[in-house]
Enzyme design. Structure first.
Site, PDB file in Angstrom:
ATOM      1  N   LEU A  64      -8.038   8.848  -0.688  1.00 29.21           N
ATOM      2  CA  LEU A  64      -6.588   8.834  -0.463  1.00 29.21           C
ATOM      3  C   LEU A  64      -6.220   7.725   0.508  1.00 29.21           C
ATOM      4  CD1 LEU A  64      -5.309  12.510  -0.320  1.00 29.21           C
ATOM      5  CD2 LEU A  64      -4.925  10.774  -2.050  1.00 29.21           C
ATOM      6  N   HIS A  65      -6.344   6.497   0.052  1.00 28.28           N
ATOM      7  CA  HIS A  65      -6.010   5.336   0.860  1.00 28.28           C
ATOM      8  C   HIS A  65      -4.861   4.593   0.200  1.00 28.28           C
ATOM      9  CE1 HIS A  65      -9.526   5.944   3.318  1.00 28.28           C
ATOM     10  NE2 HIS A  65     -10.204   6.160   2.207  1.00 28.28           N
ATOM     11  N   ALA A  66      -4.032   3.966   0.968  1.00 30.74           N
ATOM     12  CA  ALA A  66      -2.920   3.106   0.554  1.00 30.74           C
ATOM     13  C   ALA A  66      -2.199   3.554  -0.719  1.00 30.74           C
ATOM     14  CB  ALA A  66      -3.375   1.663   0.460  1.00 30.74           C
TER      15      ALA A  66
END
Length: 88
Positions: free
Chosen positions: A14-16
């Site tokens: 769950l990045h950017a």
């Protein structure tokens, strides 16, 4: 408050971009929606900074909780997003 455990499907976690898509979907639901690691304090799923602060990686398990009129629908929709490749 209903809850569901989900494993993150996005290869980058769950990045950017995946976090942004998840937060946008969570914001569409009227009640409270939280996300967090099992046994840890959850954060507001409608805050991209809060979600990013969890630094959740691929394959990690998270707990989604929802409150309100459409809590079960919110959990179903958001869990489907999390198990998919949101970075594709």
């Amino acid at each position: 408050m209903p809850e569901i455990k989900v494993k993150i499907g996005s290869p980058v976690g769950l990045h950017a971009r995946p976090a942004g898509l998840f937060v946008k979907a969570a914001a569409k639901h009227g009640g409270s929606v939280t996300i967090g690691r099992p046994g840890a304090d959850p954060v507001d799923a409608r805050s991209v900074l809060s979600v990013l602060s969890l630094t959740i990686g691929h394959g990690e398990e998270v707990v989604l909780r929802a409150e309100g009129e459409n809590a079960d629908t919110a959990l179903a929709e958001l869990s489907q997003l999390l198990v998919s490749d949101l970075d594709a």
